[in-house]
Design a protein around this motif. Structure first.
Motif, mmCIF file in Angstrom:
data_model
loop_
_atom_site.group_PDB
_atom_site.id
_atom_site.type_symbol
_atom_site.label_atom_id
_atom_site.label_comp_id
_atom_site.label_asym_id
_atom_site.label_seq_id
_atom_site.Cartn_x
_atom_site.Cartn_y
_atom_site.Cartn_z
ATOM 1 N N TRP A 13 0.843 -1.203 0.000
ATOM 2 C CA TRP A 13 0.000 0.000 0.000
ATOM 3 C C TRP A 13 0.877 1.252 0.000
ATOM 4 C CZ3 TRP A 13 -5.221 0.537 -0.349
ATOM 5 C CH2 TRP A 13 -5.746 1.795 -0.070
ATOM 6 N N LEU A 14 1.902 1.235 0.838
ATOM 7 C CA LEU A 14 2.816 2.370 0.916
ATOM 8 C C LEU A 14 3.535 2.580 -0.409
ATOM 9 C CD1 LEU A 14 3.882 4.497 2.845
ATOM 10 C CD2 LEU A 14 5.643 2.890 3.538
ATOM 11 N N GLY A 15 3.953 1.507 -1.053
ATOM 12 C CA GLY A 15 4.614 1.611 -2.353
ATOM 13 C C GLY A 15 3.695 2.159 -3.427
ATOM 14 N N VAL A 16 2.462 1.706 -3.446
ATOM 15 C CA VAL A 16 1.504 2.192 -4.444
ATOM 16 C C VAL A 16 1.235 3.672 -4.246
ATOM 17 C CG1 VAL A 16 -0.920 2.038 -5.148
ATOM 18 C CG2 VAL A 16 0.430 -0.031 -4.889
ATOM 19 N N VAL A 17 1.036 4.071 -3.005
ATOM 20 C CA VAL A 17 0.753 5.476 -2.713
ATOM 21 C C VAL A 17 1.948 6.344 -3.074
ATOM 22 C CG1 VAL A 17 0.361 7.093 -0.825
ATOM 23 C CG2 VAL A 17 -0.973 5.017 -0.964
ATOM 24 N N THR A 18 3.138 5.868 -2.781
ATOM 25 C CA THR A 18 4.331 6.679 -3.000
ATOM 26 C C THR A 18 4.665 6.831 -4.482
ATOM 27 O OG1 THR A 18 5.201 5.921 -0.894
ATOM 28 C CG2 THR A 18 6.764 6.907 -2.397
ATOM 29 N N TYR A 19 4.557 5.762 -5.239
ATOM 30 C CA TYR A 19 5.083 5.793 -6.600
ATOM 31 C C TYR A 19 4.047 5.898 -7.708
ATOM 32 C CZ TYR A 19 9.401 4.577 -4.336
ATOM 33 O OH TYR A 19 10.495 4.596 -3.534
ATOM 34 N N THR A 20 2.829 5.453 -7.491
ATOM 35 C CA THR A 20 1.887 5.434 -8.611
ATOM 36 C C THR A 20 0.711 6.388 -8.466
ATOM 37 O OG1 THR A 20 0.634 3.603 -7.664
ATOM 38 C CG2 THR A 20 2.437 3.045 -9.139
ATOM 39 N N ALA A 21 0.435 6.881 -7.290
ATOM 40 C CA ALA A 21 -0.723 7.751 -7.082
ATOM 41 C C ALA A 21 -0.310 9.217 -7.203
ATOM 42 C CB ALA A 21 -1.360 7.466 -5.736
ATOM 43 N N GLU A 22 0.224 9.589 -8.351
ATOM 44 C CA GLU A 22 0.713 10.953 -8.535
ATOM 45 C C GLU A 22 -0.406 11.965 -8.784
ATOM 46 O OE1 GLU A 22 3.509 10.744 -11.679
ATOM 47 O OE2 GLU A 22 4.911 9.506 -10.538
ATOM 48 N N ALA A 23 -1.549 11.491 -9.248
ATOM 49 C CA ALA A 23 -2.626 12.408 -9.604
ATOM 50 C C ALA A 23 -3.459 12.846 -8.401
ATOM 51 C CB ALA A 23 -3.536 11.757 -10.636
ATOM 52 N N THR A 24 -3.297 12.199 -7.267
ATOM 53 C CA THR A 24 -4.102 12.567 -6.093
ATOM 54 C C THR A 24 -3.481 13.746 -5.364
ATOM 55 O OG1 THR A 24 -2.926 10.970 -4.736
ATOM 56 C CG2 THR A 24 -4.936 10.215 -5.768
ATOM 57 N N ALA A 25 -4.278 14.362 -4.530
ATOM 58 C CA ALA A 25 -3.819 15.512 -3.756
ATOM 59 C C ALA A 25 -2.756 15.074 -2.744
ATOM 60 C CB ALA A 25 -4.992 16.151 -3.030
ATOM 61 N N LEU A 26 -1.884 15.993 -2.390
ATOM 62 C CA LEU A 26 -0.794 15.685 -1.468
ATOM 63 C C LEU A 26 -1.312 15.247 -0.101
ATOM 64 C CD1 LEU A 26 2.216 15.589 -0.840
ATOM 65 C CD2 LEU A 26 2.066 17.992 -0.189
ATOM 66 N N TRP A 27 -2.336 15.914 0.408
ATOM 67 C CA TRP A 27 -2.852 15.561 1.728
ATOM 68 C C TRP A 27 -3.417 14.150 1.728
ATOM 69 C CZ3 TRP A 27 -7.842 14.122 2.571
ATOM 70 C CH2 TRP A 27 -8.775 14.445 1.582
ATOM 71 N N MET A 28 -4.008 13.732 0.599
ATOM 72 C CA MET A 28 -4.560 12.386 0.513
ATOM 73 C C MET A 28 -3.445 11.341 0.437
ATOM 74 S SD MET A 28 -7.466 11.131 -2.078
ATOM 75 C CE MET A 28 -8.870 10.509 -1.220
ATOM 76 N N ARG A 29 -2.376 11.665 -0.277
ATOM 77 C CA ARG A 29 -1.238 10.746 -0.343
ATOM 78 C C ARG A 29 -0.599 10.588 1.035
ATOM 79 N NH1 ARG A 29 2.555 12.466 -5.186
ATOM 80 N NH2 ARG A 29 3.705 10.662 -4.438
ATOM 81 N N VAL A 30 -0.505 11.676 1.785
ATOM 82 C CA VAL A 30 0.062 11.607 3.133
ATOM 83 C C VAL A 30 -0.835 10.751 4.028
ATOM 84 C CG1 VAL A 30 0.584 12.968 5.194
ATOM 85 C CG2 VAL A 30 1.329 13.765 2.952
ATOM 86 N N ALA A 31 -2.134 10.948 3.949
ATOM 87 C CA ALA A 31 -3.062 10.158 4.762
ATOM 88 C C ALA A 31 -2.970 8.671 4.412
ATOM 89 C CB ALA A 31 -4.486 10.659 4.571
ATOM 90 N N GLU A 32 -2.866 8.354 3.130
ATOM 91 C CA GLU A 32 -2.753 6.957 2.717
ATOM 92 C C GLU A 32 -1.407 6.367 3.128
ATOM 93 O OE1 GLU A 32 -3.628 7.031 -1.450
ATOM 94 O OE2 GLU A 32 -5.780 7.113 -1.096
ATOM 95 N N ALA A 33 -0.356 7.176 3.102
ATOM 96 C CA ALA A 33 0.953 6.701 3.557
ATOM 97 C C ALA A 33 0.928 6.405 5.052
ATOM 98 C CB ALA A 33 2.024 7.729 3.225
#
Length: 54
Positions: A13-33
Motif C-alpha cells: 500500500w505504501l509503495g503504491v501510494v508513493t510511486y503510482t498515485a501521482e494524480a491525487t492531492a498531497l494531503w490524501m497521499r500523506v493520509a494513505e501513507a
C-alpha cells in the motif's frame, strides 16, 4: 500467517501510494501513507508480541 499478510499489504500500500498515485492531492497521499505505516507497524508489533511469548 495473517500478521505476515497484513504487513505485506501495508508495505505494498505504501509503495503504491508513493510511486503510482501521482494524480491525487498531497494531503490524501500523506493520509494513505500514514495508513500503510499503521498497518505495517501493527504487524511488526503483533509479531514482536507473538515472538516474545514463545
Amino acid at each position: 500467517m495473517a500478521i505476515i499478510l497484513v504487513g505485506g499489504f501495508g508495505l505494498m500500500w505504501l509503495g503504491v501510494v508513493t510511486y503510482t498515485a501521482e494524480a491525487t492531492a498531497l494531503w490524501m497521499r500523506v493520509a494513505e501513507a500514514v495508513f500503510g505505516l499503521l498497518l505495517t507497524g501493527w504487524a511488526v508489533r503483533k509479531a514482536a508480541l507473538m515472538f516474545s511469548k514463545a
